[in-house]
Design an enzyme around this catalytic site. Structure first.
Site, mmCIF file in Angstrom:
data_model
loop_
_atom_site.group_PDB
_atom_site.id
_atom_site.type_symbol
_atom_site.label_atom_id
_atom_site.label_comp_id
_atom_site.label_asym_id
_atom_site.label_seq_id
_atom_site.Cartn_x
_atom_site.Cartn_y
_atom_site.Cartn_z
ATOM 1 N N ASN A 1 -31.954 -13.256 21.424
ATOM 2 C CA ASN A 1 -33.114 -13.795 21.671
ATOM 3 C C ASN A 1 -34.395 -13.052 21.863
ATOM 4 O O ASN A 1 -34.422 -12.100 21.462
ATOM 5 C CB ASN A 1 -32.908 -14.492 23.237
ATOM 6 C CG ASN A 1 -32.042 -15.771 23.353
ATOM 7 O OD1 ASN A 1 -31.947 -16.252 22.606
ATOM 8 N ND2 ASN A 1 -31.195 -15.749 24.365
ATOM 9 N N HIS B 1 -30.526 -24.615 21.108
ATOM 10 C CA HIS B 1 -31.300 -24.043 20.173
ATOM 11 C C HIS B 1 -31.256 -25.146 18.938
ATOM 12 O O HIS B 1 -31.234 -24.810 17.942
ATOM 13 C CB HIS B 1 -30.439 -22.797 19.734
ATOM 14 C CG HIS B 1 -30.586 -21.676 20.603
ATOM 15 N ND1 HIS B 1 -31.560 -20.725 20.639
ATOM 16 C CD2 HIS B 1 -29.681 -21.246 21.620
ATOM 17 C CE1 HIS B 1 -31.089 -20.113 21.612
ATOM 18 N NE2 HIS B 1 -30.278 -20.198 22.256
#
Ligand code: HDE
Length: 684
Positions: free
Chosen positions: A154, A81
């Site tokens: 997510n 990420h």
């Protein structure tokens, strides 16, 4: 005595800014430029030299400080990420949820809780493109009155693995190969599929990753999921299970793979720019928070285990209850200080919410705190403004790297009698872990209830729309086509046969490998469970142009009245309109009026928009038809299933083969049709 020193040497007058003696283009400011230690700086243009053309002196402490600080500007990027974009905002509950949780931010519709949300890709480095095929992170920090709650989710409701111990392997496999350093931000390579082909538990999430969810049009137009099962706990200490969901108020939207590839070339910061511009223009992204709440008996009745993060709870079984809304209304002031330094940890928990025994979640509770220590340099990362709680916080933790506070007094322990006003624990107010019963022997085992790896993959594949199914088949074909090792392709085909024979056959044929699948023995044969239309991406939200980007290509001599009406109508429908001219300096209409434009055609292709209109006069039409960028603009809009309005551009339309194409309209019919998004009939 005054020393005789050469004057600061002015640079040639065509170079900007030169410092003393030279011409400067800077405006005067009252603010004094100083070193980090407060010394006023007299010259920020020239380093200290021995003689006008002599060597630079080590004595130049101002140069040393400036360069040293610069050398250390970057911190380790997130191992996953790394590429993210973020915004500030607030969360408001619709009603009190006190009956199921004592969480303060869900208790009172009058209370606005500040939030900071960061969206990210998973696999690429911090400078990678915004539109690879990838899952997107959807992390929200709620600065509640009882501490920070981080919902680190997510945009896909399930995850690849069941146990945290496999996470480093998964990430090593998907990130660039360690020997060659590529591919960046792409799962289409041998190591990812090699790993996945031996991890049947990943099959469900692989199907989501191969779906259009993994190439969203905008960060503002994706759903979010907490993924794990959590617990809610009310004031009486009663607990229920919960799954967290985020739903974008303006609906979802995704691009086609060809668009994604071209967007990466046209604007690699596409999502980041979109989020920033939308907020700057007042198109505030809004997401509703939905909860799936269920009790132990309901959980026990499912064919899957709610502690298994590779499974979702179909909304048909437990409907969503919409409980509040997050509005993102402010861009960060500084990317590094906020977006880069924000430290999300699933362990940032507040009274009223609790963890489940999901082994993936349990592993995350360690990992995030640990990663912040090396990323942000020490245990005081909570003092960085973006991470600080907005409620009072006090304890006896002291010192450490970069301690910013100056604690007073001699008492830094508890219990104590010397500081009666010091912080004390509070059984009624404090976080209390739900007393879930635990039993069993210590063992490294996987529960039998985690053994069904294919039923929900099948459920997902068969529940989505035909377009989504087709795109999944195309994505799998593309990705496996990039895999060089035949045995890996064959193993994956074997898994696809188990997920759904029609899927395995379609991909094998598209690859030119029919009948080559490796036969795989599943731990548990897949079940044909009831389908769940709620997992579809398309057709679930009302048609709208709210927050959608629409491009108006204005060729020379365009009809100004029509363009003006169209623009007004689009804006009334909530769209974000971009005017595109052949030149950045503007576009002239049929009356000779020059319209300012937002971009030149060469740098503003149609892939950047959800729908486009092309207007021009007779000479403009000829110019556009002769311009490869304009022809590509129209051809791509057609290929990418966009609603297209044409006015005065017959020659261009011919050149781009637009005759008889469905979804091409007059400017007057454009807005209504464009609300519906893509023209799926065109895909065939
Ligand atoms: Fe993460 N994950 N993760 N993850 N994750 C990180 O933490 C990790 C998982 C997610 O915008 C890291 O601060 C482990 C699931 C998001 O800053 C790291 C496991 C989900 C973000 C980490 C998982 C996520 C991260 C890297 C398996 C969805 C970005 C930097 C047990 C529910 C947050 C950092 C942001 C970031 C570890 C699995 C979402 C290394 C060990 C499942 C959105 O700590």
């Amino acid at each position: 005595m005054k020393s005789k020193r050469p004057k600061h040497h002015p640079a040639p007058s065509d170079q900007a800014p030169t410092g003393h003696g030279g011409e400067t283009h800077q405006t005067a400011s009252e603010a004094l430029l100083t070193s980090n230690h407060g010394t006023p700086v007299s010259d920020n243009q020239n380093s200290l030299r021995a003689g006008v053309r002599g060597p630079t002196l080590l004595e130049d402490f101002l140069l040393m400080e400036k360069i040293t600080h610069f050398d250390h500007e970057r911190i380790p990027e997130r191992i996953v990420h790394a590429r993210g974009s973020a915004a500030h905002g607030y969360f408001e509950p619709y009603m009190s949820m006190a009956e199921v949780t004592r969480a303060a931010f869900l208790a009172d519709p009058k209370v606005k809780t500040p939030v900071f949300a960061r969206f990210s890709t998973v696999a690429g480095g911090s400078g990678s493109v915004d539109l690879p095929r990838d899952i997107r992170g959807f992390a929200v920090k709620f600065y509640t009155s009882e501490g920070n709650f981080d919902l680190v989710g997510n945009n896909i409701p399930v995850f690849f693995i069941q146990d945290a111990i496999k996470f480093p392997d998964l990430i090593h496999a998907v990130k660039m190969d360690p020997d060659r350093g590529y591919p960046q931000a792409a799962s289409a390579h041998d190591t990812f599929w090699d790993f996945i082909s031996q991890m049947p538990e990943a099959m469900h999430t692989v199907m989501w990753a191969m779906s259009d969810r993994a190439i969203p049009r905008s960060l503002r137009m994706m759903e979010g999921f907490g993924v794990h099962t959590f617990r809610l706990v009310n004031a009486a200490g009663e607990s229920s299970f919960v799954k967290f969901h985020w739903r974008p108020v303006i609906g979802t939207s995704a691009v086609l793979w060809d668009e994604a590839v071209k967007i990466c070339g046209a604007d690699q910061d596409y999502h980041r720019r979109d989020l920033y511009e939308a907020i700057a223009k007042g198109h505030f992204p809004e997401f509703e928070l939905g909860l799936q709440i269920f009790d132990q008996a309901t959980a026990d009745g499912f064919e899957f285990d709610v502690l298994d993060a590779t499974k979702l709870v179909p909304e048909e079984l437990v409907p969503l209850r919409m409980v509040g809304k997050m509005t993102l209304d402010r861009n960060p002031d500084n990317f590094f200080a906020e977006t880069e330094q924000v430290a999300f940890c699933p362990s940032h928990m507040v009274p009223g919410i609790d963890f489940s025994d999901d082994p993936l979640l349990q592993g995350r509770l360690h990992s995030y705190l640990d990663t912040q220590l090396s990323r942000l340099g020490g245990p005081n990362f909570h003092q960085i403004p973006i991470n600080q709680p907005k409620c009072p916080f006090a304890n006896n933790q002291r010192d450490g790297h970069m301690q910013m506070a100056v604690p007073k007094g001699r008492v830094n322990y508890e219990p104590n009698t010397l500081d009666p006003a010091g912080p004390r624990e509070s059984p009624p107010r404090g976080f209390e872990t739900f007393a879930a019963p635990v039993s069993g022997a210590k063992a490294r085992v996987r529960s039998e209830t985690f053994a069904d790896h294919y039923s929900q993959a099948r459920l997902f594949y068969r529940s989505v729309t035909p377009q989504e199914r087709k795109h999944m088949e195309m994505a799998l074909t593309f990705e496996l086509g990039k895999v060089e090792t035949l045995a890996i392709r064959r193993r994956v085909l074997g898994h696809l046969d188990l997920i759904a024979p029609e899927l395995g056959t379609a991909v094998a044929e598209a690859l030119g490998m029919p009948g080559e699948a490796t036969v795989i023995q599943p731990a548990m044969p897949p079940l044909d469970v009831a389908l769940s239309p709620a997992v579809r991406l398309y057709g679930r939200y009302a048609p709208t142009l709210q927050g959608r980007r629409v491009g108006l290509l204005l060729g020379p001599g365009f009809d100004g009245a029509k363009a003006g009406n169209l623009e007004a109508e689009l804006e009334a429908a909530g769209a974000m309109v971009t005017r595109i001219g052949l030149q950045a300096g503007g576009a002239g209409d049929s009356e000779g009026k020059r319209w300012p434009v937002d971009g030149a055609l060469a740098g503003t292709p149609s892939v950047l928009f959800e729908a486009v209109a092309i207007l021009a006069g007779a000479t403009g039409d000829a110019l556009l038809a002769a311009d490869p960028d304009a022809v590509q603009f129209a051809m791509d809009a057609k290929r990418h299933l966009k609603v297209i309005a044409l006015d005065g551009v017959d020659t261009l339309a011919n050149q781009a083969n637009l005759a008889g194409v469905v979804g091409i309209v007059e400017t007057t019919a454009f807005v209504e049709l464009a609300k519906c998004g893509k023209v799926w009939e065109r895909e065939g």
